[in-house]
Design an enzyme around this catalytic site. Sequence first.
Site, PDB file in Angstrom:
ATOM      1  N   SER A 138       0.859  -1.195   0.000  1.00 24.10           N
ATOM      2  CA  SER A 138       0.000   0.000   0.000  1.00 24.10           C
ATOM      3  C   SER A 138       0.889   1.237   0.000  1.00 24.10           C
ATOM      4  CB  SER A 138      -0.871   0.019   1.265  1.00 24.10           C
ATOM      5  OG  SER A 138      -1.475   1.292   1.445  1.00 24.10           O
ATOM      6  N   TYR A 152      -1.920  -0.749  10.399  1.00 25.72           N
ATOM      7  CA  TYR A 152      -2.007  -1.108   8.971  1.00 25.72           C
ATOM      8  C   TYR A 152      -0.707  -0.728   8.267  1.00 25.72           C
ATOM      9  CZ  TYR A 152      -3.848  -1.157   4.134  1.00 25.72           C
ATOM     10  OH  TYR A 152      -4.058  -1.398   2.795  1.00 25.72           O
TER      11      TYR A 152
HETATM   12  N1  LIG Z   1      -8.640  -0.808  -1.777  1.00 30.19           N
HETATM   13  C1  LIG Z   1      -7.643   0.027  -1.470  1.00 30.19           C
HETATM   14  O1  LIG Z   1      -7.812   1.268  -1.471  1.00 30.19           O
HETATM   15  C2  LIG Z   1      -6.280  -0.513  -1.176  1.00 30.19           C
HETATM   16  C3  LIG Z   1      -5.219   0.406  -1.147  1.00 30.19           C
HETATM   17  C4  LIG Z   1      -3.939  -0.051  -0.874  1.00 30.19           C
HETATM   18  C5  LIG Z   1      -3.730  -1.393  -0.648  1.00 30.19           C
HETATM   19  N2  LIG Z   1      -4.765  -2.266  -0.678  1.00 30.19           N
HETATM   20  C6  LIG Z   1      -4.459  -3.691  -0.425  1.00 30.19           C
HETATM   21  O2  LIG Z   1      -4.902  -4.470  -1.497  1.00 30.19           O
HETATM   22  C7  LIG Z   1      -5.233  -5.778  -1.039  1.00 30.19           C
HETATM   23  C8  LIG Z   1      -6.638  -6.133  -1.505  1.00 30.19           C
HETATM   24  O3  LIG Z   1      -7.536  -5.177  -0.960  1.00 30.19           O
HETATM   25  P1  LIG Z   1      -8.989  -4.918  -1.539  1.00 30.19           P
HETATM   26  O4  LIG Z   1      -9.197  -3.461  -1.517  1.00 30.19           O
HETATM   27  O5  LIG Z   1      -9.210  -5.666  -2.789  1.00 30.19           O
HETATM   28  O6  LIG Z   1      -9.854  -5.518  -0.322  1.00 30.19           O
HETATM   29  P2  LIG Z   1     -11.232  -6.288  -0.265  1.00 30.19           P
HETATM   30  O7  LIG Z   1     -12.129  -5.800  -1.322  1.00 30.19           O
HETATM   31  O8  LIG Z   1     -11.660  -6.188   1.152  1.00 30.19           O
HETATM   32  O9  LIG Z   1     -10.804  -7.809  -0.577  1.00 30.19           O
HETATM   33  C9  LIG Z   1      -9.906  -8.463   0.273  1.00 30.19           C
HETATM   34  C10 LIG Z   1      -9.574  -9.825  -0.288  1.00 30.19           C
HETATM   35  O10 LIG Z   1      -8.657 -10.437   0.629  1.00 30.19           O
HETATM   36  C11 LIG Z   1      -9.205 -11.671   1.047  1.00 30.19           C
HETATM   37  N3  LIG Z   1      -8.899 -11.948   2.435  1.00 30.19           N
HETATM   38  C12 LIG Z   1      -9.043 -11.130   3.512  1.00 30.19           C
HETATM   39  N4  LIG Z   1      -8.747 -11.797   4.629  1.00 30.19           N
HETATM   40  C13 LIG Z   1      -8.423 -13.057   4.246  1.00 30.19           C
HETATM   41  C14 LIG Z   1      -8.035 -14.206   4.952  1.00 30.19           C
HETATM   42  N5  LIG Z   1      -7.924 -14.220   6.293  1.00 30.19           N
HETATM   43  N6  LIG Z   1      -7.764 -15.336   4.259  1.00 30.19           N
HETATM   44  C15 LIG Z   1      -7.873 -15.343   2.911  1.00 30.19           C
HETATM   45  N7  LIG Z   1      -8.251 -14.293   2.187  1.00 30.19           N
HETATM   46  C16 LIG Z   1      -8.527 -13.152   2.854  1.00 30.19           C
HETATM   47  C17 LIG Z   1     -10.709 -11.530   0.897  1.00 30.19           C
HETATM   48  O11 LIG Z   1     -11.281 -12.817   0.790  1.00 30.19           O
HETATM   49  P3  LIG Z   1     -12.619 -13.252   1.588  1.00 30.19           P
HETATM   50  O12 LIG Z   1     -13.612 -12.160   1.450  1.00 30.19           O
HETATM   51  O13 LIG Z   1     -12.999 -14.539   0.920  1.00 30.19           O
HETATM   52  O14 LIG Z   1     -12.204 -13.465   3.006  1.00 30.19           O
HETATM   53  C18 LIG Z   1     -10.791 -10.717  -0.401  1.00 30.19           C
HETATM   54  O15 LIG Z   1     -10.686 -11.553  -1.521  1.00 30.19           O
HETATM   55  C19 LIG Z   1      -5.080  -5.744   0.481  1.00 30.19           C
HETATM   56  O16 LIG Z   1      -3.821  -6.284   0.829  1.00 30.19           O
HETATM   57  C20 LIG Z   1      -5.139  -4.272   0.808  1.00 30.19           C
HETATM   58  O17 LIG Z   1      -4.454  -3.954   1.998  1.00 30.19           O
HETATM   59  C21 LIG Z   1      -6.038  -1.865  -0.943  1.00 30.19           C
END
Ligand SMILES: NC(=O)c1ccc[n+]([C@@H]2O[C@H](COP(=O)([O-])OP(=O)(O)OC[C@H]3O[C@@H](n4cnc5c(N)ncnc54)[C@H](OP(=O)(O)O)[C@@H]3O)[C@@H](O)[C@H]2O)c1
Length: 243
Positions: A138, A152
């Site tokens: 991130s 985080y």
């Molecule tokens: N969105 C943003 O603005 C943003 C910005 C910077 C970085 N990120 C990073 O990008 C990555 C993806 O984020 P996102 O925004 O796509 O989030 P999201 O929409 O909440 O999706 C999170 C994904 O991670 C999986 N996950 C969470 N906990 C898990 C666990 N214990 N075991 C297995 N799978 C798990 C979820 O699967 P289930 O639902 O099946 O549990 C889901 O597929 C993360 O690492 C986040 O920190 C996001």
Amino acid sequence: MANSQSSGVFAGRKALIIGGSRGIGAAVVRRLAREGASVSFTYAGSEAAAKALAAETGAEALRSDAADRAAVIEVVRARGALDILVYNAGLFIGGDPLATEADAVDRMIDVNLRSAYHAAVEAGRRMNEGGRIIMIGSVNGDRMPFAGGASYALTKSGLQGMARGLARDFGARGITVNVVQPGPTDTDMNPADGPMKDMMHSFLAIKRHATPDEVAGMVAYLAGPEAGVITGAMHTIDGGFGA
Ligand SMILES: NC(=O)c1ccc[n+]([C@@H]2O[C@H](COP(=O)([O-])OP(=O)(O)OC[C@H]3O[C@@H](n4cnc5c(N)ncnc54)[C@H](OP(=O)(O)O)[C@@H]3O)[C@@H](O)[C@H]2O)c1
């Protein structure tokens, strides 16, 4: 079942995405499968989304909680010699650190950071020459411009040191290790129309959330044949959040 496409830049490549049921992870599953990789992905809570994505893409969905170190190691081991590992699983626990449950913080550290290390090491044991390990970090690994994000941010800056070190450990086999660092990206975690929108956009030069597909495009580049000497590096895709 795994994807059986025989053409595309990733034809013949075996990929595993840890945390691929929704958001950025699902976009990576779609992109790699569309370009010919044999894709497996894990999920924890979102069974319906995982099954729908598997049916849509031909990827294999595996239920496995990324907070469970042994389960993560086993799911990586069971896939055998990988060409691409993408560690995407992540959650955001924010708020006043003085009022946040220690167990919730520890679970986030386990999912975002501890299991990322163990998954990468386990993949590295038997990864094919020229393999790719990509972790979704991130911009908050570099910069934490608001209160309530310390724990985080620590998980995301931890990935940076890990990638630098593992790049050295695995480089002799041509395996690259990189971190993709999104800024605000339109997912369930951070919806483009959510309550944090105006605060987030105030930091941006390009005043909109990224799409998951834009982030997946950067992952695909790093996983692809032109990125063979890019390693131990952070790749920020953040609309100028850190500019
Ligand atoms: N969105 C943003 O603005 C943003 C910005 C910077 C970085 N990120 C990073 O990008 C990555 C993806 O984020 P996102 O925004 O796509 O989030 P999201 O929409 O909440 O999706 C999170 C994904 O991670 C999986 N996950 C969470 N906990 C898990 C666990 N214990 N075991 C297995 N799978 C798990 C979820 O699967 P289930 O639902 O099946 O549990 C889901 O597929 C993360 O690492 C986040 O920190 C996001």
